[in-house]
Scaffold this motif. Structure first.
Motif, PDB file in Angstrom:
ATOM      1  N   THR A  81       4.386  26.203  -4.240  1.00  0.00           N
ATOM      2  CA  THR A  81       2.827  26.952  -4.551  1.00  0.00           C
ATOM      3  C   THR A  81       3.459  28.202  -5.220  1.00  0.00           C
ATOM      4  O   THR A  81       4.112  29.171  -4.803  1.00  0.00           O
ATOM      5  CB  THR A  81       1.734  27.113  -3.010  1.00  0.00           C
ATOM      6  N   ASP A  82       2.315  28.747  -5.660  1.00  0.00           N
ATOM      7  CA  ASP A  82       2.562  29.990  -7.165  1.00  0.00           C
ATOM      8  C   ASP A  82       2.159  31.131  -5.865  1.00  0.00           C
ATOM      9  O   ASP A  82       1.450  30.589  -4.915  1.00  0.00           O
ATOM     10  CB  ASP A  82       1.440  30.287  -8.124  1.00  0.00           C
ATOM     11  N   VAL A  83       2.094  32.595  -6.782  1.00  0.00           N
ATOM     12  CA  VAL A  83       2.424  33.396  -5.147  1.00  0.00           C
ATOM     13  C   VAL A  83       0.367  33.725  -5.324  1.00  0.00           C
ATOM     14  O   VAL A  83      -0.077  34.187  -4.596  1.00  0.00           O
ATOM     15  CB  VAL A  83       3.024  35.133  -5.501  1.00  0.00           C
ATOM     16  N   GLN A  84      -0.013  33.631  -6.313  1.00  0.00           N
ATOM     17  CA  GLN A  84      -1.341  34.229  -6.477  1.00  0.00           C
ATOM     18  C   GLN A  84      -2.461  32.759  -6.115  1.00  0.00           C
ATOM     19  O   GLN A  84      -1.524  31.557  -5.753  1.00  0.00           O
ATOM     20  CB  GLN A  84      -1.684  33.595  -7.889  1.00  0.00           C
ATOM     21  N   GLU A  85      -3.453  33.142  -5.795  1.00  0.00           N
ATOM     22  CA  GLU A  85      -4.684  32.400  -4.828  1.00  0.00           C
ATOM     23  C   GLU A  85      -5.134  31.110  -5.770  1.00  0.00           C
ATOM     24  O   GLU A  85      -4.562  30.539  -5.888  1.00  0.00           O
ATOM     25  CB  GLU A  85      -5.644  32.902  -4.056  1.00  0.00           C
ATOM     26  N   LYS A  86      -4.993  31.977  -6.904  1.00  0.00           N
ATOM     27  CA  LYS A  86      -6.530  30.329  -7.796  1.00  0.00           C
ATOM     28  C   LYS A  86      -5.888  30.208  -8.828  1.00  0.00           C
ATOM     29  O   LYS A  86      -6.917  29.040  -9.908  1.00  0.00           O
ATOM     30  CB  LYS A  86      -8.123  31.749  -7.506  1.00  0.00           C
ATOM     31  N   PHE A  87      -5.349  30.710  -9.159  1.00  0.00           N
ATOM     32  CA  PHE A  87      -4.386  30.049 -10.380  1.00  0.00           C
ATOM     33  C   PHE A  87      -3.047  30.025 -10.658  1.00  0.00           C
ATOM     34  O   PHE A  87      -2.717  31.076  -9.989  1.00  0.00           O
ATOM     35  CB  PHE A  87      -5.169  31.090 -12.024  1.00  0.00           C
ATOM     36  N   ILE A  88      -2.013  29.762 -11.876  1.00  0.00           N
ATOM     37  CA  ILE A  88      -1.253  29.946 -11.716  1.00  0.00           C
ATOM     38  C   ILE A  88      -0.287  31.328 -12.398  1.00  0.00           C
ATOM     39  O   ILE A  88      -0.475  31.471 -13.095  1.00  0.00           O
ATOM     40  CB  ILE A  88      -0.036  29.030 -12.524  1.00  0.00           C
ATOM     41  N   SER A  89       0.114  31.890 -11.672  1.00  0.00           N
ATOM     42  CA  SER A  89       0.815  33.283 -12.234  1.00  0.00           C
ATOM     43  C   SER A  89       2.763  33.242 -12.928  1.00  0.00           C
ATOM     44  O   SER A  89       2.917  33.807 -13.357  1.00  0.00           O
ATOM     45  CB  SER A  89       0.096  34.299 -11.754  1.00  0.00           C
ATOM     46  N   ASN A  90       3.177  32.512 -11.867  1.00  0.00           N
ATOM     47  CA  ASN A  90       4.615  32.648 -11.931  1.00  0.00           C
ATOM     48  C   ASN A  90       5.528  31.299 -11.986  1.00  0.00           C
ATOM     49  O   ASN A  90       5.037  31.273 -10.336  1.00  0.00           O
ATOM     50  CB  ASN A  90       5.326  33.578 -11.562  1.00  0.00           C
ATOM     51  N   ILE A  91       5.947  31.055 -12.610  1.00  0.00           N
ATOM     52  CA  ILE A  91       6.468  29.306 -12.723  1.00  0.00           C
ATOM     53  C   ILE A  91       7.905  29.633 -12.324  1.00  0.00           C
ATOM     54  O   ILE A  91       8.877  29.339 -13.249  1.00  0.00           O
ATOM     55  CB  ILE A  91       6.217  28.403 -13.900  1.00  0.00           C
ATOM     56  N   THR A  92       8.448  29.564 -11.256  1.00  0.00           N
ATOM     57  CA  THR A  92       9.457  29.680  -9.988  1.00  0.00           C
ATOM     58  C   THR A  92      10.224  28.380  -9.500  1.00  0.00           C
ATOM     59  O   THR A  92       8.725  28.448  -8.829  1.00  0.00           O
ATOM     60  CB  THR A  92       9.844  31.022 -10.199  1.00  0.00           C
ATOM     61  N   PHE A  93      10.589  27.754 -10.275  1.00  0.00           N
ATOM     62  CA  PHE A  93      11.181  26.813  -8.107  1.00  0.00           C
ATOM     63  C   PHE A  93      13.233  26.153  -8.440  1.00  0.00           C
ATOM     64  O   PHE A  93      13.097  26.706  -9.430  1.00  0.00           O
ATOM     65  CB  PHE A  93      10.463  25.518  -8.903  1.00  0.00           C
ATOM     66  N   ASP A  94      12.831  25.658  -7.204  1.00  0.00           N
ATOM     67  CA  ASP A  94      14.636  25.810  -7.581  1.00  0.00           C
ATOM     68  C   ASP A  94      14.573  24.274  -7.483  1.00  0.00           C
ATOM     69  O   ASP A  94      15.754  23.676  -6.671  1.00  0.00           O
ATOM     70  CB  ASP A  94      15.332  26.662  -6.005  1.00  0.00           C
ATOM     71  N   ILE A  95      13.895  23.814  -7.367  1.00  0.00           N
ATOM     72  CA  ILE A  95      14.175  21.898  -7.744  1.00  0.00           C
ATOM     73  C   ILE A  95      14.785  21.520  -9.021  1.00  0.00           C
ATOM     74  O   ILE A  95      14.636  22.566  -9.658  1.00  0.00           O
ATOM     75  CB  ILE A  95      12.794  21.066  -7.341  1.00  0.00           C
ATOM     76  N   LYS A  96      15.578  20.547  -9.413  1.00  0.00           N
ATOM     77  CA  LYS A  96      16.154  19.908 -10.458  1.00  0.00           C
ATOM     78  C   LYS A  96      15.259  18.979 -10.511  1.00  0.00           C
ATOM     79  O   LYS A  96      15.562  17.211 -11.045  1.00  0.00           O
ATOM     80  CB  LYS A  96      17.139  19.795 -10.438  1.00  0.00           C
ATOM     81  N   PRO A  97      13.767  18.584 -11.289  1.00  0.00           N
ATOM     82  CA  PRO A  97      12.967  17.225 -11.780  1.00  0.00           C
ATOM     83  C   PRO A  97      13.851  16.665 -12.777  1.00  0.00           C
ATOM     84  O   PRO A  97      14.507  17.578 -13.819  1.00  0.00           O
ATOM     85  CB  PRO A  97      11.694  17.386 -11.759  1.00  0.00           C
ATOM     86  N   GLN A  98      14.030  15.927 -13.235  1.00  0.00           N
ATOM     87  CA  GLN A  98      13.850  14.264 -14.763  1.00  0.00           C
ATOM     88  C   GLN A  98      13.006  15.139 -15.672  1.00  0.00           C
ATOM     89  O   GLN A  98      13.094  14.699 -17.084  1.00  0.00           O
ATOM     90  CB  GLN A  98      14.216  13.042 -14.559  1.00  0.00           C
TER      91      GLN A  98
END
Ligand SMILES: NC(=O)C1=CN([C@@H]2O[C@H](COP(=O)(O)OP(=O)(O)OC[C@H]3O[C@@H](n4cnc5c(N)ncnc54)[C@H](O)[C@@H]3O)[C@@H](O)[C@H]2O)[C@@H](O)CC1
Ligand SMILES: Nc1ncnc2c1ncn2[C@@H]1O[C@H](COP(=O)(O)OP(=O)(O)O)[C@@H](O)[C@H]1O
Ligand SMILES: [Mg+2]
Length: 283
Positions: A81-98
């Protein structure tokens, strides 16, 4: 300018059977980024379609308000999940999708636009862009140069018009889309009846699908399917071709049971298995 028709013969040239010894860790991890308050369903549809199209793992990146919705409606999907409740505001993740699919239900909040821009500056993962992420690009055309070659975009006619401007005829529409594809090195899935795929000067025309697909969320499902195939190491053009073909085929398979009127996007997902199985038949 003659199209290559996407039919079963063409599909069997590129279709890869599942290896008996595969496991979820090597079957591809797809990440679906999208959703906003009231449009979490778009991510549910997209991420379920990704799983049902064969990748081993699917993660959804959504605003906080969608957490329980996604976890309860599709327990097989992992959620960030994003830090915001209703919309996306910061796209960070530590997975490595293909592969990553971005846009279904994402909305056009200013913070979401900024987050999408920051994401595009650093992203190196094969990408499918749809829906409001395309509308954001239309409003910020300079960001198009951040897209890597062979990025797949999946506009419906209105989204395409926002990107390339108006056209006066079908040939002009194709011509303008070819120019756009060449300018930014994009694979363009021009959704419609029929759907065309433009890859530079090459035009593909799909032969499956029907008007039952004219229903909310059917494009969100297509995004999940193409992202899944991309995560399974299909070349981007082949992921687009196979995804569009199978997506249309689900509606052809379901039509005798649902009719045009009662077919919904979840019926696409429910028939993906039968669509794949038809590729294993001899006829
Ligand atoms: N359950 C959900 O959460 C759903 C969320 N959705 C999301 O809602 C957002 C807005 O998407 P929309 O596509 O509705 O909004 P848009 O404003 O991008 O598109 C709607 C406009 O495009 C026109 N249009 C659509 N298909 C057309 C066609 N084939 N030929 C000509 N004109 C066409 C319509 O007439 C309308 O004017 C997206 O982020 C999308 O992913 C939708 O996919 C619907 C379902
Ligand atoms: N009349 C039709 N015949 C065949 N396919 C259609 C028809 N209408 C819509 N589709 C398909 O349905 C999908 C609709 O996508 P889209 O407009 O993005 O829907 P949504 O945003 O609601 O998910 C596309 O794949 C499009 O090609
Ligand atoms: Mg759409």
């Amino acid at each position: 300018m003659n199209p290559i028709f996407i039919d079963k013969i063409e599909i069997l040239k590129l279709y890869k059977r599942v290896d008996t010894h595969t496991h979820k860790g090597i079957q591809g991890h797809a990440l679906i980024i999208g959703g906003s308050y009231g449009k979490i369903g778009a991510v549910c549809l997209s991420s379920k379609a990704a799983l049902k199209s064969g990748c081993g793992l699917v993660t959804a990146f959504i605003p906080k308000c969608g957490y329980e919705i996604v976890q309860i409606s599709i327990p097989e999907v992992m959620v960030l999940t994003d830090v915001q409740e209703k919309f996306i505001s910061n796209i960070t993740f530590d997975i490595k999708p293909q592969a990553i699919g971005i846009g279904p239900g994402i909305g056009q909040e200013v913070a979401t636009q900024t987050a999408f821009h920051e994401f595009l500056k650093t992203n190196k993962t094969p990408l499918v862009i749809d829906a409001d992420a395309l509308n954001i690009l239309s409003q910020n055309k300079s960001w198009l140069s951040l897209l890597h070659p062979k990025t797949i975009i999946t506009p419906h006619p209105k989204e395409l018009e926002r990107l390339i401007g108006k056209w006066n005829s079908e040939p002009e529409k194709i011509e303008k889309t070819i120019t756009f594809s060449k300018q930014y090195h994009l694979i363009i899935v021009m959704k419609g009846a029929p759907t065309h795929i433009i890859d530079g000067d090459t035009i593909y025309e799909n032969t499956t699908g029907n008007a039952a697909l004219a229903t909310a969320g059917s494009g969100d499902v297509l995004t999940g399917m193409i992202t899944s195939l991309l995560a399974q190491s299909y070349e981007p053009i082949n992921a687009a071709i196979l995804g569009v073909y199978l997506h249309g085929l689900t509606a052809d398979i379901a039509l005798p049971e649902t009719g045009y009127q009662s077919f919904v996007a979840s019926d696409v997902i429910a028939n993906i298995g039968k669509a794949f199985l038809s590729l294993e038949n001899k006829d």
